[in-house]
Design an enzyme around this catalytic site. Structure first.
Site, PDB file in Angstrom:
ATOM      1  N   ARG A 266       1.037  -1.395  -0.203  1.00 23.64           N
ATOM      2  CA  ARG A 266      -0.230   0.017   0.199  1.00 23.64           C
ATOM      3  C   ARG A 266       1.046   1.334  -0.643  1.00 23.64           C
ATOM      4  O   ARG A 266       1.323   1.518   0.907  1.00 23.64           O
ATOM      5  CB  ARG A 266      -0.577  -0.260   0.949  1.00 23.64           C
ATOM      6  CG  ARG A 266      -1.888   1.374   1.098  1.00 23.64           C
ATOM      7  CD  ARG A 266      -3.307   1.166   2.317  1.00 23.64           C
ATOM      8  NE  ARG A 266      -4.015   1.985   2.615  1.00 23.64           N
ATOM      9  CZ  ARG A 266      -4.549   2.531   2.158  1.00 23.64           C
ATOM     10  NH1 ARG A 266      -5.566   1.149   1.633  1.00 23.64           N
ATOM     11  NH2 ARG A 266      -5.666   3.682   2.345  1.00 23.64           N
TER      12      ARG A 266
ATOM     13  N   HIS B 227      -7.305   1.192  -7.307  1.00 27.30           N
ATOM     14  CA  HIS B 227      -7.321   0.743  -5.380  1.00 27.30           C
ATOM     15  C   HIS B 227      -7.992  -0.775  -6.298  1.00 27.30           C
ATOM     16  O   HIS B 227      -9.344  -0.794  -5.598  1.00 27.30           O
ATOM     17  CB  HIS B 227      -8.225   1.897  -5.158  1.00 27.30           C
ATOM     18  CG  HIS B 227      -8.060   1.092  -3.592  1.00 27.30           C
ATOM     19  ND1 HIS B 227      -7.502  -0.364  -2.824  1.00 27.30           N
ATOM     20  CD2 HIS B 227      -8.835   1.610  -2.655  1.00 27.30           C
ATOM     21  CE1 HIS B 227      -8.111  -0.166  -1.595  1.00 27.30           C
ATOM     22  NE2 HIS B 227      -8.628   0.847  -1.225  1.00 27.30           N
TER      23      HIS B 227
ATOM     24  N   GLN C  14      -9.754  -2.645  -3.810  1.00 23.69           N
ATOM     25  CA  GLN C  14     -11.707  -2.021  -2.996  1.00 23.69           C
ATOM     26  C   GLN C  14     -12.603  -2.494  -4.431  1.00 23.69           C
ATOM     27  O   GLN C  14     -13.663  -2.800  -3.856  1.00 23.69           O
ATOM     28  CB  GLN C  14     -11.333  -1.058  -2.802  1.00 23.69           C
ATOM     29  CG  GLN C  14     -12.665   0.168  -2.537  1.00 23.69           C
ATOM     30  CD  GLN C  14     -13.140  -0.199  -1.376  1.00 23.69           C
ATOM     31  OE1 GLN C  14     -12.711  -0.525  -0.234  1.00 23.69           O
ATOM     32  NE2 GLN C  14     -14.527  -1.011  -1.155  1.00 23.69           N
TER      33      GLN C  14
ATOM     34  N   ASP D  23     -16.285   8.482  -2.771  1.00 21.89           N
ATOM     35  CA  ASP D  23     -14.865   9.017  -2.451  1.00 21.89           C
ATOM     36  C   ASP D  23     -14.618  10.289  -1.591  1.00 21.89           C
ATOM     37  O   ASP D  23     -15.566  11.442  -1.741  1.00 21.89           O
ATOM     38  CB  ASP D  23     -13.675   8.238  -2.833  1.00 21.89           C
ATOM     39  CG  ASP D  23     -13.185   8.014  -1.766  1.00 21.89           C
ATOM     40  OD1 ASP D  23     -12.751   7.691  -1.118  1.00 21.89           O
ATOM     41  OD2 ASP D  23     -11.634   7.351  -2.315  1.00 21.89           O
TER      42      ASP D  23
ATOM     43  N   CYS E  38     -16.194   3.639  -0.118  1.00 20.76           N
ATOM     44  CA  CYS E  38     -15.077   2.314   0.102  1.00 20.76           C
ATOM     45  C   CYS E  38     -14.330   3.147   1.594  1.00 20.76           C
ATOM     46  O   CYS E  38     -13.851   2.019   1.969  1.00 20.76           O
ATOM     47  CB  CYS E  38     -13.480   2.771  -0.349  1.00 20.76           C
ATOM     48  SG  CYS E  38     -13.129   3.977  -1.163  1.00 20.76           S
TER      49      CYS E  38
ATOM     50  N   ARG F  55     -13.916  -6.988   2.162  1.00 22.77           N
ATOM     51  CA  ARG F  55     -12.584  -6.905   1.827  1.00 22.77           C
ATOM     52  C   ARG F  55     -11.658  -7.865   2.305  1.00 22.77           C
ATOM     53  O   ARG F  55     -11.721  -8.358   1.410  1.00 22.77           O
ATOM     54  CB  ARG F  55     -12.088  -5.185   2.560  1.00 22.77           C
ATOM     55  CG  ARG F  55     -12.350  -4.122   1.839  1.00 22.77           C
ATOM     56  CD  ARG F  55     -11.958  -3.729   0.985  1.00 22.77           C
ATOM     57  NE  ARG F  55      -9.739  -3.996   1.189  1.00 22.77           N
ATOM     58  CZ  ARG F  55      -9.449  -2.532   1.386  1.00 22.77           C
ATOM     59  NH1 ARG F  55      -9.962  -1.586   1.249  1.00 22.77           N
ATOM     60  NH2 ARG F  55      -7.838  -3.318   1.394  1.00 22.77           N
TER      61      ARG F  55
END
Length: 306
Positions: free
Chosen positions: A102, A129, A132, A223, A263, A291
């Protein structure tokens, strides 16, 4: 051996296969059918960006599959402190069975994967991402909302937007992206998505009017307006993104049974109203839980490709 750096590298059939494995794992959680799937394997988790969901889901997921997860921050390894990325990749991949990273730069994770002897997973970069999006689509499948998707993405043209573009282009559904002027999606990613869309039949539209994007949508998503690393822009962004909050008025333009996804973390009163968030909280937190299951499915799938 395969890496998971962007959904662009996967076919529609492969994406759906990962989702099917994820759903099977979740449905058999109590029976622990997969409890030895990755027995005695180690996942190295490299975090240059902190995260609640990414760490907990990967660490718990690896444990539930019979393996072990190793947390590595900037303070724990030499990455970014003098040692070349390719050397770190060679060392870690010689000791571990899989790596999740990450970080900020997409180029960093691509270079790491180039020199890694084991599968590398993109846990998030500034550009994409993808883990996700596996959880998001898995959630839509569970809620019987994965057919004939018309998805409206409202907000910043960031890594989540890019990932939705690639998913739509691969799976062949309609995606409408509404961003403020000056905060559009990356042009190179857009062109890749549009090219892929010609093959799948997907429809990808970009615009600056959020209400136009939401009208008749079956899925609405957003987001945070201020991604990690851009905190100094927060006050400026709050002013510019005014009118892009997903609220009651906006959701009334979508289909009556439209699903709302986020998310997380969610900032009520900014990208989403408190009322809309709480109204859709069940699906949002199912999305968050997924997730865990989607990443277990991904790790099992990657392990089987060796």
């Amino acid at each position: 051996m395969r890496h998971f750096l962007t959904l662009q590298d996967f076919t529609k059939e492969e994406i759906l296969e990962i989702i099917d494995i994820s759903l099977e794992i979740k449905q058999n959680l109590k029976e622990k059918v997969y409890k030895k799937e990755l027995e005695n394997q180690t996942l190295a988790m490299i975090f240059e960006k902190s995260s609640t969901r990414t760490r907990v889901s990967f660490e718990t997921g690896m444990s539930q599959l019979g393996g072990h997860a190793l947390f590595l921050s900037n303070r724990d390894i030499h990455l970014g402190r003098g040692e070349p990325i390719k050397d770190t990749a060679r060392v870690i991949s010689s000791m571990c069975d899989m790596v999740m990273i990450r970080t900020f730069e997409q180029s960093m994770i691509e270079e790491f994967a180039k020199f890694s002897k084991v599968p590398v997973i993109n846990g998030l970069t500034d550009y994409f991402h993808p883990v996700q999006l596996l959880a998001d689509y898995m959630t839509l499948v569970e809620y019987e909302a994965s057919e004939n998707i018309i998805c409206a993405y409202i907000g910043d043209g960031n890594n989540m937007t890019h990932s939705w573009m690639i998913l739509a282009a691969k799976l062949g559904f309609e995606l409408r992206i509404a961003t403020p002027k000056g905060y559009e999606v990356d042009e190179d990613v857009l062109q890749v998505a549009l090219l892929l869309a010609k093959e799948s039949g997907a429809v990808i539209k970009t615009m600056h009017n959020p209400c136009e994007a939401v009208k008749g949508a079956s899925v609405v998503t957003t987001d945070t307006w201020t991604s990690m690393g851009k905190e100094e822009e927060k006050e400026q962004r709050i002013k510019i993104f005014k009118g892009f909050m997903v609220n009651d008025k906006m959701m009334l333009l979508a289909k009556k049974d439209a699903k709302f996804l986020h998310c997380l973390p969610a900032y009520r009163g900014l990208e989403v109203s408190e009322k809309i968030f709480e109204k859709h909280s069940k699906i949002i937190f199912d999305e968050a839980e997924n997730r865990l299951h989607a990443q277990k499915g991904l790790m099992v799938w990657l392990d089987r490709q060796r």
